[in-house]
Design an enzyme around this catalytic site. Sequence first.
Site, PDB file in Angstrom:
ATOM      1  N   PRO A  25      54.305 -21.572 -47.172  1.00 58.69           N
ATOM      2  CA  PRO A  25      54.436 -21.771 -48.607  1.00 58.69           C
ATOM      3  C   PRO A  25      55.862 -21.929 -49.114  1.00 58.69           C
ATOM      4  O   PRO A  25      56.781 -21.245 -48.646  1.00 58.69           O
ATOM      5  CB  PRO A  25      53.802 -20.510 -49.208  1.00 58.69           C
ATOM      6  CG  PRO A  25      53.767 -19.521 -48.109  1.00 58.69           C
ATOM      7  CD  PRO A  25      53.655 -20.301 -46.835  1.00 58.69           C
ATOM      8  N   ASN A  26      55.996 -22.843 -50.047  1.00 56.98           N
ATOM      9  CA  ASN A  26      57.251 -23.134 -50.768  1.00 56.98           C
ATOM     10  C   ASN A  26      58.275 -23.902 -49.949  1.00 56.98           C
ATOM     11  O   ASN A  26      59.311 -24.309 -50.478  1.00 56.98           O
ATOM     12  CB  ASN A  26      57.880 -21.840 -51.332  1.00 56.98           C
ATOM     13  CG  ASN A  26      56.951 -21.147 -52.308  1.00 56.98           C
ATOM     14  OD1 ASN A  26      56.499 -21.777 -53.266  1.00 56.98           O
ATOM     15  ND2 ASN A  26      56.629 -19.898 -52.071  1.00 56.98           N
ATOM     16  N   ARG A  51      65.014 -25.734 -53.626  1.00 57.17           N
ATOM     17  CA  ARG A  51      64.683 -24.304 -53.702  1.00 57.17           C
ATOM     18  C   ARG A  51      65.859 -23.457 -53.194  1.00 57.17           C
ATOM     19  O   ARG A  51      66.218 -23.517 -52.021  1.00 57.17           O
ATOM     20  CB  ARG A  51      63.474 -24.035 -52.809  1.00 57.17           C
ATOM     21  CG  ARG A  51      63.097 -22.600 -52.711  1.00 57.17           C
ATOM     22  CD  ARG A  51      62.072 -22.377 -51.590  1.00 57.17           C
ATOM     23  NE  ARG A  51      61.745 -20.978 -51.514  1.00 57.17           N
ATOM     24  CZ  ARG A  51      61.205 -20.404 -50.443  1.00 57.17           C
ATOM     25  NH1 ARG A  51      60.921 -21.113 -49.377  1.00 57.17           N
ATOM     26  NH2 ARG A  51      60.947 -19.123 -50.458  1.00 57.17           N
ATOM     27  N   TYR A  60      68.619 -21.548 -48.578  1.00 58.68           N
ATOM     28  CA  TYR A  60      67.844 -22.375 -47.641  1.00 58.68           C
ATOM     29  C   TYR A  60      68.485 -23.730 -47.332  1.00 58.68           C
ATOM     30  O   TYR A  60      67.929 -24.507 -46.559  1.00 58.68           O
ATOM     31  CB  TYR A  60      66.416 -22.575 -48.182  1.00 58.68           C
ATOM     32  CG  TYR A  60      65.674 -21.267 -48.352  1.00 58.68           C
ATOM     33  CD1 TYR A  60      65.382 -20.470 -47.248  1.00 58.68           C
ATOM     34  CD2 TYR A  60      65.282 -20.822 -49.612  1.00 58.68           C
ATOM     35  CE1 TYR A  60      64.718 -19.261 -47.400  1.00 58.68           C
ATOM     36  CE2 TYR A  60      64.609 -19.610 -49.766  1.00 58.68           C
ATOM     37  CZ  TYR A  60      64.330 -18.837 -48.658  1.00 58.68           C
ATOM     38  OH  TYR A  60      63.665 -17.642 -48.795  1.00 58.68           O
ATOM     39  N   ASN A  84      57.129 -21.743 -39.148  1.00 57.82           N
ATOM     40  CA  ASN A  84      57.854 -20.976 -40.153  1.00 57.82           C
ATOM     41  C   ASN A  84      56.787 -20.523 -41.154  1.00 57.82           C
ATOM     42  O   ASN A  84      56.408 -21.282 -42.048  1.00 57.82           O
ATOM     43  CB  ASN A  84      58.921 -21.823 -40.846  1.00 57.82           C
ATOM     44  CG  ASN A  84      59.731 -20.989 -41.832  1.00 57.82           C
ATOM     45  OD1 ASN A  84      59.327 -19.871 -42.185  1.00 57.82           O
ATOM     46  ND2 ASN A  84      60.851 -21.522 -42.296  1.00 57.82           N
ATOM     47  N   ALA A  88      56.797 -16.891 -46.609  1.00 54.69           N
ATOM     48  CA  ALA A  88      56.472 -15.560 -47.153  1.00 54.69           C
ATOM     49  C   ALA A  88      55.319 -14.890 -46.408  1.00 54.69           C
ATOM     50  O   ALA A  88      55.243 -13.654 -46.349  1.00 54.69           O
ATOM     51  CB  ALA A  88      56.137 -15.677 -48.635  1.00 54.69           C
ATOM     52  N   GLU A  93      58.440 -18.409 -33.712  1.00 54.66           N
ATOM     53  CA  GLU A  93      58.613 -18.258 -35.170  1.00 54.66           C
ATOM     54  C   GLU A  93      60.049 -18.608 -35.545  1.00 54.66           C
ATOM     55  O   GLU A  93      60.986 -18.165 -34.877  1.00 54.66           O
ATOM     56  CB  GLU A  93      58.320 -16.806 -35.536  1.00 54.66           C
ATOM     57  CG  GLU A  93      58.547 -16.491 -36.997  1.00 54.66           C
ATOM     58  CD  GLU A  93      58.139 -15.061 -37.326  1.00 54.66           C
ATOM     59  OE1 GLU A  93      57.067 -14.616 -36.873  1.00 54.66           O
ATOM     60  OE2 GLU A  93      58.906 -14.392 -38.035  1.00 54.66           O
ATOM     61  N   HIS A 153      62.989 -19.179 -38.873  1.00 51.97           N
ATOM     62  CA  HIS A 153      63.349 -19.010 -40.282  1.00 51.97           C
ATOM     63  C   HIS A 153      64.691 -19.674 -40.530  1.00 51.97           C
ATOM     64  O   HIS A 153      65.608 -19.547 -39.697  1.00 51.97           O
ATOM     65  CB  HIS A 153      63.446 -17.524 -40.648  1.00 51.97           C
ATOM     66  CG  HIS A 153      62.148 -16.821 -40.465  1.00 51.97           C
ATOM     67  ND1 HIS A 153      61.126 -16.939 -41.377  1.00 51.97           N
ATOM     68  CD2 HIS A 153      61.684 -16.046 -39.472  1.00 51.97           C
ATOM     69  CE1 HIS A 153      60.087 -16.246 -40.943  1.00 51.97           C
ATOM     70  NE2 HIS A 153      60.400 -15.703 -39.784  1.00 51.97           N
ATOM     71  N   ARG A 158      68.545  -9.764 -45.359  1.00 51.94           N
ATOM     72  CA  ARG A 158      68.090  -9.979 -46.731  1.00 51.94           C
ATOM     73  C   ARG A 158      67.374  -8.712 -47.233  1.00 51.94           C
ATOM     74  O   ARG A 158      67.667  -7.620 -46.768  1.00 51.94           O
ATOM     75  CB  ARG A 158      67.194 -11.222 -46.764  1.00 51.94           C
ATOM     76  CG  ARG A 158      67.966 -12.486 -46.323  1.00 51.94           C
ATOM     77  CD  ARG A 158      67.155 -13.745 -46.491  1.00 51.94           C
ATOM     78  NE  ARG A 158      66.809 -13.960 -47.885  1.00 51.94           N
ATOM     79  CZ  ARG A 158      65.886 -14.836 -48.289  1.00 51.94           C
ATOM     80  NH1 ARG A 158      65.236 -15.573 -47.403  1.00 51.94           N
ATOM     81  NH2 ARG A 158      65.618 -14.983 -49.579  1.00 51.94           N
TER      82      ARG A 158
HETATM   83  C1  DQA Z   1      61.852 -18.046 -44.791  1.00 47.49           C
HETATM   84  C2  DQA Z   1      62.164 -16.570 -45.086  1.00 47.49           C
HETATM   85  C3  DQA Z   1      61.022 -15.920 -45.849  1.00 47.49           C
HETATM   86  O1  DQA Z   1      61.329 -14.554 -46.127  1.00 47.49           O
HETATM   87  C4  DQA Z   1      60.782 -16.626 -47.160  1.00 47.49           C
HETATM   88  O2  DQA Z   1      59.671 -16.070 -47.826  1.00 47.49           O
HETATM   89  C5  DQA Z   1      60.637 -18.102 -47.003  1.00 47.49           C
HETATM   90  C6  DQA Z   1      61.507 -18.800 -46.062  1.00 47.49           C
HETATM   91  C7  DQA Z   1      63.047 -18.770 -44.128  1.00 47.49           C
HETATM   92  O3  DQA Z   1      62.824 -19.823 -43.546  1.00 47.49           O
HETATM   93  O4  DQA Z   1      64.184 -18.297 -44.216  1.00 47.49           O
HETATM   94  O5  DQA Z   1      59.900 -18.733 -47.735  1.00 47.49           O
HETATM   95  O6  DQA Z   1      60.765 -18.099 -43.888  1.00 47.49           O
END
Ligand code: DQA
Length: 147
Positions: free
Chosen positions: A9-10, A17, A22, A73, A76, A97, A99, A106
């Site tokens: 998501p997002n 964003r 990011y 990835n 959240a 995984e 990120h 963080r």
């Molecule tokens: C994320 C880190 C997560 O905590 C966050 O909710 C994201 C992006 C990252 O790629 O740094 O949406 O996965």
Amino acid sequence: MKILVINGPNLNLLGTREPEVYGTLTLDAVMCELKKYAEKLGVEIEHFQSNIEGEIVNAIQRARVDCDGILINPAAYTHTSVAIRDAISAVKLPCVEVHLSNIQDREEFRKISLTAPVCVGQISGFGAGSYILGLKGLVDRLNSRKL
Ligand code: DQA
């Protein structure tokens, strides 16, 4: 060799964003770089992005049919989703995984990953480079299995 790349998501909003966290690359640009790198490694990648937990679970389950591994990835959902963790565990495909940000540097809630323990590894904090490093690790892992 075929790898399913999943973005949660997002991540469709990358580029606009929170660019200070990011980066400024769009998701299309990040996936385009990853595809070029995959070609160099001689592997095929399929990309799937969703903001919906169940759709991500379905994509992980579908990967059993024709994929050798998963690069994910979970965004959240990393910190909340037992369903995604169980799907990764159930399909028994090696999963890495990734990120963009360093989730250990963080907020406290981001330091917990429900999904990392069922993955073969986690790469965090290298921006778009996390995907490149994650794919390299996953492909190396798959190749060593074939030896
Ligand atoms: C994320 C880190 C997560 O905590 C966050 O909710 C994201 C992006 C990252 O790629 O740094 O949406 O996965």
